[in-house]
Design an enzyme around this catalytic site. Structure first.
Site, PDB file in Angstrom:
ATOM      1  N   HIS A 193      12.018  -4.972  -3.459  1.00 23.02           N
ATOM      2  CA  HIS A 193      11.198  -3.831  -3.880  1.00 23.02           C
ATOM      3  C   HIS A 193       9.717  -4.209  -3.912  1.00 23.02           C
ATOM      4  O   HIS A 193       8.880  -3.551  -3.292  1.00 23.02           O
ATOM      5  CB  HIS A 193      11.666  -3.358  -5.268  1.00 23.02           C
ATOM      6  CG  HIS A 193      10.864  -2.220  -5.824  1.00 23.02           C
ATOM      7  ND1 HIS A 193      11.304  -0.927  -5.788  1.00 23.02           N
ATOM      8  CD2 HIS A 193       9.640  -2.187  -6.410  1.00 23.02           C
ATOM      9  CE1 HIS A 193      10.379  -0.138  -6.319  1.00 23.02           C
ATOM     10  NE2 HIS A 193       9.361  -0.882  -6.716  1.00 23.02           N
ATOM     11  N   GLU A 194       9.413  -5.267  -4.633  1.00 23.97           N
ATOM     12  CA  GLU A 194       8.012  -5.672  -4.744  1.00 23.97           C
ATOM     13  C   GLU A 194       7.471  -6.113  -3.391  1.00 23.97           C
ATOM     14  O   GLU A 194       6.296  -5.902  -3.079  1.00 23.97           O
ATOM     15  CB  GLU A 194       7.845  -6.794  -5.781  1.00 23.97           C
ATOM     16  CG  GLU A 194       8.202  -6.385  -7.207  1.00 23.97           C
ATOM     17  CD  GLU A 194       7.539  -5.089  -7.664  1.00 23.97           C
ATOM     18  OE1 GLU A 194       6.419  -4.785  -7.207  1.00 23.97           O
ATOM     19  OE2 GLU A 194       8.154  -4.360  -8.462  1.00 23.97           O
ATOM     20  N   HIS A 219       3.112  -2.812   2.075  1.00 22.12           N
ATOM     21  CA  HIS A 219       2.209  -1.652   2.071  1.00 22.12           C
ATOM     22  C   HIS A 219       0.751  -2.133   2.012  1.00 22.12           C
ATOM     23  O   HIS A 219      -0.133  -1.554   2.641  1.00 22.12           O
ATOM     24  CB  HIS A 219       2.550  -0.781   0.856  1.00 22.12           C
ATOM     25  CG  HIS A 219       2.129   0.648   0.965  1.00 22.12           C
ATOM     26  ND1 HIS A 219       2.272   1.528  -0.077  1.00 22.12           N
ATOM     27  CD2 HIS A 219       1.569   1.356   1.966  1.00 22.12           C
ATOM     28  CE1 HIS A 219       1.820   2.715   0.295  1.00 22.12           C
ATOM     29  NE2 HIS A 219       1.387   2.646   1.529  1.00 22.12           N
TER      30      HIS A 219
END
Ligand SMILES: [Zn+2]
Length: 672
Positions: A462-463, A469
């Site tokens: 997730h991180e 991004h």
């Protein structure tokens, strides 16, 4: 102070901060000069007529020193704080807020932006420039640029006070997390598997308690303890301490929450909104609290039904275990573990050896390589703020550097709980290409080797999705970089990336026993995937209740001085919260809402983005290839775009249509 490192350029790799040379005393003068420089730059924004370059681009260029100092400071207070840094934080949080709001309420500056905004159709702007102008205009309006002088003064006052309250709130939680420990001896470890024992032994050693075992309030320490300790009395003690963070009389967050909620409501009223939630959601994908509530209500009742079915199974296991009382919150994880073992023959302790941290990091890197052509090369010449932090140069398909990735994976005193991504430098190309320096923080229990649960591995991915991004960003303007998107869109790139943990290609290749190198046995892998929806009723209830509480609390037009304890009690009764499931975050330690304003009235964002990630990943499933190159390229466009386009347009361009909710309900095991 001539030797202040913030006043000289940094010749380190990727201009990393020279951490070893930075001491707390360097921050106040650096903040002061950074604010003064930005104020001067803003005052110098002039020239007529106002044009895009002499106004918007000048604004984007202002504040370079302040951003550099602020990034280092906030990363350190999050990951490696000290009493000295905390003191400076309390001192400077209101000063920095006052500085920011002064710019946002500057009438001369706003007049120029407003003039440009009115003429936006005639300025010949590129699409990213047009959006940048619109976003700046909107941000100024939403900060109070259209208010009269008395109202502006009040807005400024509230912003400063909120900054202080947010800082105190976070410090209180961190203090409680650092303070509490459960010190155990060998005889009190009943039920704990090897990985939990070795993590507890390591935590004890770190605290100078060699030979003992320490459970802390870090999620990665207390959750396994609650899942495995056969000692119900100790589970209760640990659970109660965990749930009590932020409620201790000398550092009680209750009065802070009351004041924060009242001040936010007042700001919203000043800006012409009925309440804070309406104000906040006006500038999101969801647009209105009603839209977010509608999504939550679609999962709430099915989630409660699923949790009730889960509870019945746990209660049966508890009775078989000789427990003649109802399941309590400190029993849920313990009996869930037992049922999971019985039903799916999955023993967390047997699974973990296949999820060594290093292998999972490699798996995340490999997925990013397969999808986006990235390569991660460890560098040993980078200054870091803690020896556990690892640095990787990130390269693209052509072997060109695209940024630097820092990985800070372990829980330790002075580091706040949870997991997050942030950056030391953001990608932009306003005056030449600047490559990003991104950091991922996790709070895994350090072991030898460090073994992750399947959930931990999800957190890692997730991180890392947030990290991508930031790393893949290809924008011109600093304020559009990477994760600077609407809050209910920012969780899409992170959550969708979690899916690549579960694809068989990843698990078969990287889930290998840390000692033997054997792959995860195929039968165990199938059982693991089959159990994906196990306990999802519990997980959905503990999350959704918090998201509903957040919206409800911030929907009050005039909350007055709220008694948060009474409110919490009334709220959980009103929504019919199952008594054996605790809130994932009780208000007193709900840092998303109160240690800053970022997720206030925005905790629903995870579920909102989950509609997108479930629907988005389904595109790959439909193709029959989780690494389909054409789809991967369209997905990468979202990671590249930052805030240069409307999120729904970005999503449609990737998916070819608007998102649908059915894949989310299926993903959570809630489909009718
Ligand atoms: Zn996230």
């Amino acid at each position: 102070m001539t030797d202040n490192p913030f006043f000289a350029p940094w010749d380190t790799p990727f201009e990393l901060p020279p951490f070893a040379r930075i001491i707390p005393e360097h921050f106040p003068p650096a903040f002061d000069r950074g604010m003064a420089e930005q104020a001067a730059a803003i005052a110098a924004i002039a020239g007529s007529p106002a044009d895009f370059a002499n106004t918007i681009e000048a604004l984007e260029r202002s504040g370079g020193l302040l951003r550099r100092v602020g990034r280092v400071f906030h990363n350190l207070t999050s990951s490696a704080t000290t009493a000295a840094l905390d003191r400076i934080d309390r001192d400077y949080a209101p000063k920095l807020a006052a500085h920011r709001i002064k710019i946002m309420l500057d009438p001369a500056l706003f007049a120029r932006i407003d003039t440009l905004w009115r003429e936006r159709d005639r300025l010949g702007l590129m699409t990213d420039q047009r959006r940048l102008l619109e976003r700046h205009h909107l941000n100024f309006v939403r900060s109070g640029a259209l208010l009269d002088p008395a109202q502006k003064a009040r807005m400024a006052e509230i912003s400063e006070r909120l900054a202080t309250l947010h800082t105190l709130f976070g410090q209180n939680v961190l203090h409680d997390e650092d303070e509490w420990r459960l010190v155990l001896n060998e005889a009190e470890l009943d039920g704990l598997p090897d990985f939990a024992r070795s993590a507890a032994a390591a935590a004890a050693r770190e605290r100078g308690l060699d030979g003992r075992y320490v459970i802390t309030l870090a999620r990665a320490s207390v959750e396994p303890f609650l899942g495995f300790s056969a000692r119900r009395d100790l589970r209760q003690a640990a659970y109660e301490a965990w749930a009590a963070r932020g409620t201790h009389p000398e550092r009680d967050n209750a009065p802070l929450i009351g004041e924060i909620v009242a001040l936010r409501a007042e700001q919203a009223r000043l800006l012409g909104y009925e309440n804070f939630a309406a104000y906040r959601l006006d500038d999101t994908m969801a647009k209105t609290p009603a839209a977010a509530e509608a999504l939550l209500s679609q999962v709430w009742e099915p989630a409660k039904r699923k949790a009730a079915a889960e509870r019945a199974e746990l209660a049966a296991a508890a009775r078989a275990d000789g427990l003649n009382e109802p399941i309590a919150p400190w029993d849920w994880r313990y009996y869930a573990e037992k049922v999971r073992q019985a039903k799916y023959a999955i023993d967390e302790a047997a699974v973990k050896p296949y999820f060594a941290l290093d292998n999972m990091v490699e798996a995340a890197f490999a997925a990013a390589g397969h999808l986006f052509g990235l390569r991660f090369v460890e560098r040993h010449d980078c200054p870091t703020y803690h020896p556990d932090v690892r640095a990787y140069e990130v390269r693209d398909r052509a072997g060109q550097p695209v940024g630097l990735f820092l990985h800070d994976n372990f829980a330790r005193p002075g580091k706040r709980s949870g997991a997050w991504m942030s950056s030391y430098r953001e990608q932009q190309s306003l005056d030449g290409e600047v490559l990003p320096v991104v950091v991922n923080n996790n709070n895994f229990s350090k072991g030898d080797p460090t073994l992750l649960s399947f959930d931990d591995a999800h957190t890692l991915f997730h991180e890392f999705g947030h990290g991508l991004h930031g790393l893949l960003s290809r924008v011109r303007y600093p304020s559009q970089s990477g994760t600077s998107v609407r809050r209910d869109f920012v969780e899409f790139p992170s959550q969708v990336f979690e899916h690549w943990l579960e694809v068989p290609e990843t698990l078969r290749r990287y889930a290998r026993h840390y000692r033997t190198g054997e792959p995860l046995p195929e039968a165990l892998l199938q059982r693991l995937l089959a159990a994906a929806n196990f306990n999802r009723g519990f997980a959905t209830v503990e999350y959704a209740a918090c998201a509903m509480l957040d919206l409800d609390l911030h929907s009050r037009a005039d909350p007055g001085r709220l008694d948060i304890a009474a409110y919490e009690k009334e709220f959980v009764a009103r929504i019919g919260m199952p008594p054996e499931i605790g809130l994932r975050h009780r208000p007193a330690h709900f840092q998303h809402l109160f240690a800053g304003g970022g997720y206030a009235a925005g905790y629903y964002a995870y579920l909102w983005a989950e509609v997108l990630d479930a629907d988005g990943f389904a595109a790959f499933t439909e193709k029959g290839d989780p690494f389909d190159p054409a789809l991967a390229a369209r997905l990468q466009a979202i990671y590249r775009a930052g805030d240069t386009a409307d999120p729904m347009e970005l999503y449609r361009a990737f998916r070819g249509r608007a998102p649908e909710i059915a894949p989310l309900l299926k993903q959570r095991g809630l489909a009718a």
